[in-house]
Design a protein around this motif. Sequence first.
Motif, PDB file in Angstrom:
ATOM      1  N   LEU A 152       0.820  -1.218   0.000  1.00 29.11           N
ATOM      2  CA  LEU A 152       0.000   0.000   0.000  1.00 29.11           C
ATOM      3  C   LEU A 152       0.850   1.262   0.000  1.00 29.11           C
ATOM      4  N   PHE A 153       1.915   1.245   0.796  1.00 25.22           N
ATOM      5  CA  PHE A 153       2.669   2.482   1.000  1.00 25.22           C
ATOM      6  C   PHE A 153       4.060   2.441   0.368  1.00 25.22           C
ATOM      7  N   GLY A 154       4.376   1.358  -0.350  1.00 26.62           N
ATOM      8  CA  GLY A 154       5.663   1.270  -1.034  1.00 26.62           C
ATOM      9  C   GLY A 154       6.846   1.248  -0.077  1.00 26.62           C
ATOM     10  N   MET A 155       6.674   0.635   1.081  1.00 34.14           N
ATOM     11  CA  MET A 155       7.756   0.576   2.082  1.00 34.14           C
ATOM     12  C   MET A 155       8.550  -0.731   1.929  1.00 34.14           C
ATOM     13  N   ARG A 156       9.853  -0.648   2.175  1.00 31.72           N
ATOM     14  CA  ARG A 156      10.642  -1.885   2.277  1.00 31.72           C
ATOM     15  C   ARG A 156      10.247  -2.585   3.577  1.00 31.72           C
ATOM     16  N   TYR A 157      10.494  -3.908   3.648  1.00 29.01           N
ATOM     17  CA  TYR A 157      10.094  -4.627   4.863  1.00 29.01           C
ATOM     18  C   TYR A 157      10.845  -4.136   6.108  1.00 29.01           C
ATOM     19  N   ASP A 158      12.112  -3.691   5.920  1.00 26.88           N
ATOM     20  CA  ASP A 158      12.838  -3.212   7.104  1.00 26.88           C
ATOM     21  C   ASP A 158      12.337  -1.836   7.559  1.00 26.88           C
ATOM     22  N   GLN A 159      11.381  -1.277   6.820  1.00 25.99           N
ATOM     23  CA  GLN A 159      10.774  -0.002   7.241  1.00 25.99           C
ATOM     24  C   GLN A 159       9.412  -0.205   7.903  1.00 25.99           C
ATOM     25  N   VAL A 160       8.993  -1.462   8.068  1.00 25.56           N
ATOM     26  CA  VAL A 160       7.684  -1.715   8.680  1.00 25.56           C
ATOM     27  C   VAL A 160       7.891  -2.514   9.967  1.00 25.56           C
ATOM     28  N   ASP A 161       7.779  -1.837  11.091  1.00 25.53           N
ATOM     29  CA  ASP A 161       7.942  -2.487  12.390  1.00 25.53           C
ATOM     30  C   ASP A 161       6.584  -2.730  13.038  1.00 25.53           C
ATOM     31  N   VAL A 162       6.594  -3.593  14.046  1.00 23.57           N
ATOM     32  CA  VAL A 162       5.365  -3.892  14.790  1.00 23.57           C
ATOM     33  C   VAL A 162       5.684  -3.806  16.272  1.00 23.57           C
ATOM     34  N   VAL A 163       4.764  -3.234  17.032  1.00 24.52           N
ATOM     35  CA  VAL A 163       4.945  -3.170  18.472  1.00 24.52           C
ATOM     36  C   VAL A 163       3.641  -3.649  19.136  1.00 24.52           C
ATOM     37  N   VAL A 164       3.765  -4.398  20.221  1.00 21.22           N
ATOM     38  CA  VAL A 164       2.571  -4.874  20.922  1.00 21.22           C
ATOM     39  C   VAL A 164       2.055  -3.755  21.832  1.00 21.22           C
ATOM     40  N   HIS A 165       0.741  -3.491  21.689  1.00 20.65           N
ATOM     41  CA  HIS A 165       0.105  -2.396  22.430  1.00 20.65           C
ATOM     42  C   HIS A 165      -1.267  -2.917  22.881  1.00 20.65           C
ATOM     43  N   PRO A 166      -1.322  -3.496  24.085  1.00 17.23           N
ATOM     44  CA  PRO A 166      -2.519  -4.250  24.491  1.00 17.23           C
ATOM     45  C   PRO A 166      -3.802  -3.428  24.541  1.00 17.23           C
ATOM     46  N   GLN A 167      -3.726  -2.116  24.666  1.00 20.06           N
ATOM     47  CA  GLN A 167      -4.957  -1.313  24.809  1.00 20.06           C
ATOM     48  C   GLN A 167      -5.618  -0.991  23.462  1.00 20.06           C
ATOM     49  N   SER A 168      -4.928  -1.210  22.345  1.00 21.24           N
ATOM     50  CA  SER A 168      -5.468  -0.932  20.992  1.00 21.24           C
ATOM     51  C   SER A 168      -6.059   0.481  20.871  1.00 21.24           C
ATOM     52  N   VAL A 169      -5.342   1.459  21.385  1.00 24.33           N
ATOM     53  CA  VAL A 169      -5.790   2.859  21.283  1.00 24.33           C
ATOM     54  C   VAL A 169      -4.952   3.607  20.219  1.00 24.33           C
ATOM     55  N   VAL A 170      -3.639   3.357  20.223  1.00 27.16           N
ATOM     56  CA  VAL A 170      -2.791   3.870  19.141  1.00 27.16           C
ATOM     57  C   VAL A 170      -2.803   2.810  18.036  1.00 27.16           C
ATOM     58  N   HIS A 171      -3.161   3.205  16.812  1.00 25.83           N
ATOM     59  CA  HIS A 171      -3.311   2.201  15.751  1.00 25.83           C
ATOM     60  C   HIS A 171      -2.066   2.067  14.876  1.00 25.83           C
ATOM     61  N   ALA A 172      -1.315   3.153  14.736  1.00 24.75           N
ATOM     62  CA  ALA A 172      -0.023   3.085  14.026  1.00 24.75           C
ATOM     63  C   ALA A 172       0.733   4.375  14.288  1.00 24.75           C
ATOM     64  N   PHE A 173       2.043   4.270  14.115  1.00 22.89           N
ATOM     65  CA  PHE A 173       2.914   5.458  14.152  1.00 22.89           C
ATOM     66  C   PHE A 173       3.542   5.601  12.769  1.00 22.89           C
ATOM     67  N   VAL A 174       3.766   6.855  12.356  1.00 22.95           N
ATOM     68  CA  VAL A 174       4.559   7.095  11.147  1.00 22.95           C
ATOM     69  C   VAL A 174       5.730   7.977  11.554  1.00 22.95           C
ATOM     70  N   GLU A 175       6.939   7.416  11.362  1.00 24.01           N
ATOM     71  CA  GLU A 175       8.152   8.196  11.656  1.00 24.01           C
ATOM     72  C   GLU A 175       8.626   8.829  10.357  1.00 24.01           C
ATOM     73  N   PHE A 176       8.766  10.153  10.368  1.00 26.83           N
ATOM     74  CA  PHE A 176       9.198  10.866   9.158  1.00 26.83           C
ATOM     75  C   PHE A 176      10.720  10.990   9.146  1.00 26.83           C
ATOM     76  N   VAL A 177      11.269  11.376   7.994  1.00 28.15           N
ATOM     77  CA  VAL A 177      12.731  11.391   7.835  1.00 28.15           C
ATOM     78  C   VAL A 177      13.412  12.417   8.744  1.00 28.15           C
ATOM     79  N   ASP A 178      12.663  13.448   9.186  1.00 24.45           N
ATOM     80  CA  ASP A 178      13.282  14.458  10.067  1.00 24.45           C
ATOM     81  C   ASP A 178      13.278  14.016  11.531  1.00 24.45           C
ATOM     82  N   GLY A 179      12.747  12.829  11.809  1.00 26.64           N
ATOM     83  CA  GLY A 179      12.757  12.320  13.182  1.00 26.64           C
ATOM     84  C   GLY A 179      11.450  12.533  13.923  1.00 26.64           C
ATOM     85  N   SER A 180      10.506  13.269  13.327  1.00 23.18           N
ATOM     86  CA  SER A 180       9.213  13.475  13.985  1.00 23.18           C
ATOM     87  C   SER A 180       8.318  12.251  13.754  1.00 23.18           C
TER      88      SER A 180
END
Length: 366
Positions: free
Chosen positions: A209-237
Amino acid sequence: MTVGVAILGSTGSIGRTTLEVLGRHRDRFHVVALTAGANAELLEEQARAWRPAYVGLANGAGGRCLIEAATRSDVRVVVNGIVGAAGLEATLAALRAGKRVALANKETLVIAGDLVMRAAREGGGEIVPVDSEHSAVLQCLAGRGTDEVARLILTASGGPFRTWSPERTAAATVAEALNHPTWRMGRKITVDSATLVNKALEVIEAHYLFGMRYDQVDVVVHPQSVVHAFVEFVDGSTLAQVSFPTMELPILYALTHPERVPDAGTRRLDPVAAGALTFEAVDPARFPAYGLGRAAGQAGGTAPAVFNAANEVAVERFLAGQLPFGRIAAVIEAALTQHPSAPADTLAAVLAADAEGRRLAREAAC
Ligand SMILES: NC(=O)c1ccc[n+]([C@@H]2O[C@H](COP(=O)([O-])OP(=O)(O)OC[C@H]3O[C@@H](n4cnc5c(N)ncnc54)[C@H](OP(=O)(O)O)[C@@H]3O)[C@@H](O)[C@H]2O)c1
């Protein structure tokens, strides 16, 4: 003029929630087509309530009614809420016919990502994800190019067995696997959430969908399911999308993207009520099928189709009481080991790999 919507899989969890959302937005959308697999009774009830121009029951008739519903000239948006590989051909047909596909059926992108993206390019169709994690990424991107993105981090609830010992998990019952801590969904995706296969499928989905390499797609366990995804931009934000767990929001956004429309139906986030939000790394030993899925994605070609097919067979067997929960990963691994990955550049190659993956998995599950 309101926008015509076709719902494939209207009797399922995504399909029923889509109708709830559409019920609040009759000023913008109308239902043109509904299809179900086997639940004729509910389909009839929905047809009486919504009076669509087209109703199709796929059971026994192959995928023909799905394609008819998805390619009608009065349909602008196709919500694909079918479970499993059965949703692939309708997605391809809708994209070739220039439709927007609000895609919940992630298996479509996993087994034939290149073909699906090509169908969209050639036919002028558009894929908008319904999966909450990918909807979150899309919302954080807000139109920015993926060259400005360093990394995606998808969250996983960790499922019902996150804190169980491996021995207890291996012997888990069907009722225990279906007891998801934060989401109410169909049976197959609920089991996939317990094995974390669902998250491996989502990593592959994000790659396409987003044209990302696999090493650019991480997964983190978040038991509350409130944050659905993070996007880290190239400037560090890093941006995140946050809401109480509900599929109504991502479904509505897939229908209205890039616009947002007023909606009074979903519970608004109250940070105090949400309480403490916690994050932990995925434990690969606890979730072996997750690693197999990531590796299949990285291998490319027909490997993801075999991974998906073997998983569908293993989950079906588990739900039928014919395979212990603890053997799901072993069945997938056996199929992947015996199937050398080949190019997945034609529908025939993908369907052959799907059939082979199912055959190998049935053998391994005996
Ligand atoms: N549920 C969620 O919250 C959620 C969240 C994110 C992504 N997804 C994804 O959305 C998809 C649907 O999930 P779900 O939870 O809604 O599943 P579900 O409740 O099992 O519903 C599946 C739907 O597909 C239909 N169907 C099944 N096999 C079919 C076939 N061979 N041909 C045509 N129709 C068929 C079913 O019809 P009958 O019931 O009439 O047989 C039903 O309408 C999956 O890919 C899942 O991973 C779901």
